[in-house]
Design a protein around this motif. Sequence first.
Motif, PDB file in Angstrom:
ATOM      1  N   TRP A  29     -40.219 -19.706  -7.453  1.00  0.00           N
ATOM      2  CA  TRP A  29     -38.979 -19.896  -8.184  1.00  0.00           C
ATOM      3  C   TRP A  29     -38.031 -20.763  -7.406  1.00  0.00           C
ATOM      4  CZ3 TRP A  29     -38.282 -18.035 -12.983  1.00  0.00           C
ATOM      5  CH2 TRP A  29     -39.159 -17.046 -13.409  1.00  0.00           C
ATOM      6  N   ASN A  30     -37.335 -21.599  -8.143  1.00  0.00           N
ATOM      7  CA  ASN A  30     -36.207 -22.259  -7.510  1.00  0.00           C
ATOM      8  C   ASN A  30     -34.955 -21.523  -7.972  1.00  0.00           C
ATOM      9  OD1 ASN A  30     -35.218 -23.349  -9.976  1.00  0.00           O
ATOM     10  ND2 ASN A  30     -36.497 -25.158  -9.740  1.00  0.00           N
ATOM     11  N   ARG A  31     -33.839 -21.870  -7.432  1.00  0.00           N
ATOM     12  CA  ARG A  31     -32.600 -21.135  -7.709  1.00  0.00           C
ATOM     13  C   ARG A  31     -32.224 -21.186  -9.195  1.00  0.00           C
ATOM     14  NH1 ARG A  31     -27.664 -21.120  -3.676  1.00  0.00           N
ATOM     15  NH2 ARG A  31     -26.409 -19.576  -4.737  1.00  0.00           N
ATOM     16  N   ASN A  32     -32.392 -22.336  -9.828  1.00  0.00           N
ATOM     17  CA  ASN A  32     -32.038 -22.470 -11.240  1.00  0.00           C
ATOM     18  C   ASN A  32     -32.908 -21.584 -12.132  1.00  0.00           C
ATOM     19  OD1 ASN A  32     -29.979 -24.308 -10.754  1.00  0.00           O
ATOM     20  ND2 ASN A  32     -31.326 -26.076 -10.971  1.00  0.00           N
ATOM     21  N   GLN A  33     -34.200 -21.474 -11.817  1.00  0.00           N
ATOM     22  CA  GLN A  33     -35.085 -20.614 -12.605  1.00  0.00           C
ATOM     23  C   GLN A  33     -34.685 -19.152 -12.454  1.00  0.00           C
ATOM     24  OE1 GLN A  33     -38.548 -22.301 -10.734  1.00  0.00           O
ATOM     25  NE2 GLN A  33     -39.301 -23.100 -12.688  1.00  0.00           N
ATOM     26  N   SER A  34     -34.327 -18.738 -11.252  1.00  0.00           N
ATOM     27  CA  SER A  34     -33.885 -17.358 -11.036  1.00  0.00           C
ATOM     28  C   SER A  34     -32.605 -17.072 -11.812  1.00  0.00           C
ATOM     29  CB  SER A  34     -33.645 -17.097  -9.547  1.00  0.00           C
ATOM     30  OG  SER A  34     -34.848 -17.176  -8.834  1.00  0.00           O
ATOM     31  N   ARG A  35     -31.685 -18.024 -11.782  1.00  0.00           N
ATOM     32  CA  ARG A  35     -30.437 -17.848 -12.535  1.00  0.00           C
ATOM     33  C   ARG A  35     -30.691 -17.760 -14.035  1.00  0.00           C
ATOM     34  NH1 ARG A  35     -26.829 -22.368  -9.442  1.00  0.00           N
ATOM     35  NH2 ARG A  35     -26.452 -21.176  -7.548  1.00  0.00           N
ATOM     36  N   THR A  36     -31.594 -18.596 -14.522  1.00  0.00           N
ATOM     37  CA  THR A  36     -31.900 -18.591 -15.948  1.00  0.00           C
ATOM     38  C   THR A  36     -32.504 -17.264 -16.376  1.00  0.00           C
ATOM     39  OG1 THR A  36     -32.239 -20.987 -15.930  1.00  0.00           O
ATOM     40  CG2 THR A  36     -33.213 -19.770 -17.766  1.00  0.00           C
ATOM     41  N   GLU A  74     -32.624 -12.034  -8.499  1.00  0.00           N
ATOM     42  CA  GLU A  74     -31.982 -12.874  -9.499  1.00  0.00           C
ATOM     43  C   GLU A  74     -30.481 -12.696  -9.395  1.00  0.00           C
ATOM     44  OE1 GLU A  74     -33.487 -11.563 -13.220  1.00  0.00           O
ATOM     45  OE2 GLU A  74     -35.540 -11.846 -12.614  1.00  0.00           O
ATOM     46  N   VAL A 104     -26.703 -14.261 -11.133  1.00  0.00           N
ATOM     47  CA  VAL A 104     -26.011 -15.101 -12.112  1.00  0.00           C
ATOM     48  C   VAL A 104     -24.667 -15.431 -11.531  1.00  0.00           C
ATOM     49  CG1 VAL A 104     -25.081 -15.245 -14.434  1.00  0.00           C
ATOM     50  CG2 VAL A 104     -27.196 -13.990 -14.029  1.00  0.00           C
ATOM     51  N   ASP A 105     -24.384 -16.717 -11.397  1.00  0.00           N
ATOM     52  CA  ASP A 105     -23.083 -17.116 -10.874  1.00  0.00           C
ATOM     53  C   ASP A 105     -22.018 -16.866 -11.927  1.00  0.00           C
ATOM     54  OD1 ASP A 105     -24.191 -17.901  -8.535  1.00  0.00           O
ATOM     55  OD2 ASP A 105     -24.210 -20.036  -8.979  1.00  0.00           O
TER      56      ASP A 105
END
Length: 122
Positions: free
Chosen positions: A72-79, A116, A118-119
């Motif tokens: 996972w990259n950070r964007n995938q984890s956030r999504t 995971e 979420v910002d």
Amino acid sequence: MLSLQLKTGDYLTIGEGVVVQLDRISGDRCKLMVQAPKDMTILRGEVLERTGGERPECVMNGPHRHRQEVFWNRNQSRTLAAMRALLCEMDGGDRNVQALRRQLDFIFPPESASNETVDSPK
């Protein structure tokens, strides 16, 4: 025993007369191509053992299951975290929401969701 990691198309040589190439990988199987002198016997392990041969000591017992890892990259984890948060906000009694949550949990078990984040909106 030598352990190698090969990508599709990679090959190795054994001595001067044997070439082994990884042709493709599909699921838990791979297709190897072997070029060897015609007088050299090549047997799959199950054929060797079925015909009375002994399993070499260096071979692992039982099937070796490779667990495919998802990176996972950070964007995938956030999504993924955002999708879970949206599902929590939706009507918990709705069968479609419940089905979607089960499917998401099946593909990405909640244990893997522990990192995971979420910002918060800026």
